[in-house]
Design a protein around this motif. Structure first.
Motif, PDB file in Angstrom:
ATOM      1  N   ILE A  56       0.877  -1.171   0.000  1.00  0.00           N
ATOM      2  CA  ILE A  56       0.000   0.000   0.000  1.00  0.00           C
ATOM      3  C   ILE A  56       0.914   1.220   0.000  1.00  0.00           C
ATOM      4  O   ILE A  56       1.853   1.292   0.793  1.00  0.00           O
ATOM      5  CB  ILE A  56      -0.898   0.028   1.248  1.00  0.00           C
ATOM      6  N   ASP A  57       0.658   2.164  -0.901  1.00  0.00           N
ATOM      7  CA  ASP A  57       1.422   3.409  -0.936  1.00  0.00           C
ATOM      8  C   ASP A  57       0.638   4.498  -0.223  1.00  0.00           C
ATOM      9  O   ASP A  57      -0.504   4.790  -0.584  1.00  0.00           O
ATOM     10  CB  ASP A  57       1.693   3.840  -2.378  1.00  0.00           C
ATOM     11  N   VAL A  58       1.252   5.095   0.809  1.00  0.00           N
ATOM     12  CA  VAL A  58       0.641   6.202   1.535  1.00  0.00           C
ATOM     13  C   VAL A  58       1.370   7.468   1.126  1.00  0.00           C
ATOM     14  O   VAL A  58       2.591   7.582   1.305  1.00  0.00           O
ATOM     15  CB  VAL A  58       0.707   5.980   3.063  1.00  0.00           C
ATOM     16  N   ALA A  82      -0.356  -5.897   5.281  1.00  0.00           N
ATOM     17  CA  ALA A  82       0.146  -5.482   3.974  1.00  0.00           C
ATOM     18  C   ALA A  82       1.265  -4.460   4.194  1.00  0.00           C
ATOM     19  O   ALA A  82       1.139  -3.569   5.032  1.00  0.00           O
ATOM     20  CB  ALA A  82      -0.972  -4.855   3.145  1.00  0.00           C
ATOM     21  N   PRO A  83       2.376  -4.594   3.474  1.00  0.00           N
ATOM     22  CA  PRO A  83       3.459  -3.621   3.631  1.00  0.00           C
ATOM     23  C   PRO A  83       2.998  -2.225   3.207  1.00  0.00           C
ATOM     24  O   PRO A  83       2.284  -2.084   2.212  1.00  0.00           O
ATOM     25  CB  PRO A  83       4.569  -4.143   2.724  1.00  0.00           C
ATOM     26  N   ILE A  84       3.394  -1.217   3.983  1.00  0.00           N
ATOM     27  CA  ILE A  84       3.021   0.166   3.685  1.00  0.00           C
ATOM     28  C   ILE A  84       4.281   0.958   3.352  1.00  0.00           C
ATOM     29  O   ILE A  84       5.206   1.040   4.155  1.00  0.00           O
ATOM     30  CB  ILE A  84       2.259   0.814   4.854  1.00  0.00           C
ATOM     31  N   ARG A  85       4.291   1.520   2.141  1.00  0.00           N
ATOM     32  CA  ARG A  85       5.385   2.388   1.708  1.00  0.00           C
ATOM     33  C   ARG A  85       4.926   3.833   1.866  1.00  0.00           C
ATOM     34  O   ARG A  85       3.810   4.180   1.480  1.00  0.00           O
ATOM     35  CB  ARG A  85       5.744   2.118   0.244  1.00  0.00           C
ATOM     36  N   ASN A 104       7.803   1.220   7.590  1.00  0.00           N
ATOM     37  CA  ASN A 104       8.724   0.090   7.734  1.00  0.00           C
ATOM     38  C   ASN A 104       9.094  -0.564   6.410  1.00  0.00           C
ATOM     39  O   ASN A 104       9.918  -1.460   6.375  1.00  0.00           O
ATOM     40  CB  ASN A 104       8.101  -0.977   8.652  1.00  0.00           C
ATOM     41  N   HIS A 105       8.463  -0.116   5.320  1.00  0.00           N
ATOM     42  CA  HIS A 105       8.674  -0.775   4.029  1.00  0.00           C
ATOM     43  C   HIS A 105       9.068   0.230   2.953  1.00  0.00           C
ATOM     44  O   HIS A 105       8.702   0.075   1.797  1.00  0.00           O
ATOM     45  CB  HIS A 105       7.416  -1.545   3.616  1.00  0.00           C
ATOM     46  N   GLY A 106       9.779   1.262   3.336  1.00  0.00           N
ATOM     47  CA  GLY A 106      10.239   2.288   2.410  1.00  0.00           C
ATOM     48  C   GLY A 106       9.653   3.641   2.751  1.00  0.00           C
ATOM     49  O   GLY A 106       8.442   3.770   2.900  1.00  0.00           O
ATOM     50  N   ARG A 107      10.540   4.620   2.905  1.00  0.00           N
ATOM     51  CA  ARG A 107      10.147   6.009   3.191  1.00  0.00           C
ATOM     52  C   ARG A 107      10.818   6.871   2.126  1.00  0.00           C
ATOM     53  O   ARG A 107      12.027   7.037   2.135  1.00  0.00           O
ATOM     54  CB  ARG A 107      10.607   6.414   4.589  1.00  0.00           C
ATOM     55  N   TYR A 108       9.991   7.375   1.205  1.00  0.00           N
ATOM     56  CA  TYR A 108      10.502   8.052   0.020  1.00  0.00           C
ATOM     57  C   TYR A 108      10.052   9.513   0.008  1.00  0.00           C
ATOM     58  O   TYR A 108       8.898   9.806   0.302  1.00  0.00           O
ATOM     59  CB  TYR A 108       9.993   7.358  -1.240  1.00  0.00           C
ATOM     60  N   PHE A 180      19.433  12.176   8.728  1.00  0.00           N
ATOM     61  CA  PHE A 180      18.953  12.032  10.109  1.00  0.00           C
ATOM     62  C   PHE A 180      18.228  10.702  10.332  1.00  0.00           C
ATOM     63  O   PHE A 180      17.893  10.360  11.455  1.00  0.00           O
ATOM     64  CB  PHE A 180      18.031  13.211  10.483  1.00  0.00           C
ATOM     65  N   GLY A 181      17.988   9.952   9.262  1.00  0.00           N
ATOM     66  CA  GLY A 181      17.313   8.668   9.394  1.00  0.00           C
ATOM     67  C   GLY A 181      15.799   8.740   9.303  1.00  0.00           C
ATOM     68  O   GLY A 181      15.107   7.779   9.627  1.00  0.00           O
ATOM     69  N   LEU A 182      15.267   9.884   8.839  1.00  0.00           N
ATOM     70  CA  LEU A 182      13.816  10.052   8.690  1.00  0.00           C
ATOM     71  C   LEU A 182      13.314   9.504   7.359  1.00  0.00           C
ATOM     72  O   LEU A 182      12.134   9.221   7.203  1.00  0.00           O
ATOM     73  CB  LEU A 182      13.456  11.540   8.779  1.00  0.00           C
ATOM     74  N   CYS A 183      14.215   9.374   6.399  1.00  0.00           N
ATOM     75  CA  CYS A 183      13.875   9.024   5.020  1.00  0.00           C
ATOM     76  C   CYS A 183      14.863   7.973   4.528  1.00  0.00           C
ATOM     77  O   CYS A 183      16.026   7.982   4.937  1.00  0.00           O
ATOM     78  CB  CYS A 183      13.969  10.301   4.181  1.00  0.00           C
ATOM     79  N   ASP A 184      14.407   7.083   3.653  1.00  0.00           N
ATOM     80  CA  ASP A 184      15.293   6.069   3.086  1.00  0.00           C
ATOM     81  C   ASP A 184      15.877   6.478   1.744  1.00  0.00           C
ATOM     82  O   ASP A 184      17.014   6.163   1.435  1.00  0.00           O
ATOM     83  CB  ASP A 184      14.540   4.742   2.906  1.00  0.00           C
TER      84      ASP A 184
END
Length: 195
Positions: A56-58, A82-85, A104-108, A180-184
């Motif tokens: 699921i893309d949020v 379901a993985p949430i990106r 937990n499954h990608g922060r873009y 800072f680790g907020l984004c992948d």
């Protein structure tokens, strides 16, 4: 807004939200409130019921909002089978940044998007007797501690580093967010179009 959809039975009009939901794309937009939290939770429930393997893309573009409503959204993101990106498509400030960073499954982040962190704020003017004000203050400090723990967990930073970063309105570019680790990853719009 409606869009035209072609099917074997002809052309029909559907809402843009319905079309995007069928593509497993859900938005957190505008002020986070109890109403927007409930709408978000309903959509995540539907998508989990349909398929727990497909992501699921949020997409977030929010100035933040109510902490309790944001925490309800957070709990659902963390518990979703379901993985949430997560995608920041403009701004993710305050509670919006906490939600974005909790993916937990990608922060873009899109190249010109922005995050902002700060301490929890009181929504209304404080009034009442000294005992009430003390209780409000203790509750606010407890909320601050919980928010710092959540951000520390998802960024890999210490609670002390997070507390320092949230002691004022701290704006992060995509590059600073990644550091800072907020984004992948910093991505372009094509990443959102992937199914």
């Amino acid at each position: 807004m409606n869009v035209l959809v072609k099917s074997s039975s002809g052309i029909t009009q559907v809402s843009a939200d319905s079309k995007l939901l069928s593509q497993r794309k859900v938005f957190i937009e505008g002020e986070i409130s109890s109403e927007s939290a409930c709408e978000f939770i309903k959509k995540i429930l539907i998508l989990n019921e349909e398929d727990t393997d497909k992501p699921i893309d949020v997409l977030i573009n929010s100035p933040g909002g109510e902490i309790n409503s944001g925490m309800a959204i957070y709990d659902v993101i963390q518990a979703s089978k379901a993985p949430i990106r997560m995608f920041c498509i403009g701004r993710a400030y305050s509670m919006g940044a906490v939600l974005f960073s909790s993916g937990n499954h990608g922060r873009y982040m899109l190249p010109h998007s922005e995050l902002m962190l700060h301490e929890p704020l009181l929504g209304n003017r404080v009034s009442g007797n000294s005992s009430s004000i003390q209780s409000i203050s203790e509750s606010l400090l407890e909320t601050k501690r919980r928010m710092n723990q959540i951000l520390a967990r998802h960024t890999g930073k210490s609670e002390e580093e997070v507390e320092k970063a949230t002691s004022y309105d701290h704006y992060y570019s995509p590059k600073e967010s990644r550091e800072f680790g907020l984004c992948d990853e910093i991505v372009d719009f094509n990443k959102i179009m992937e199914n």
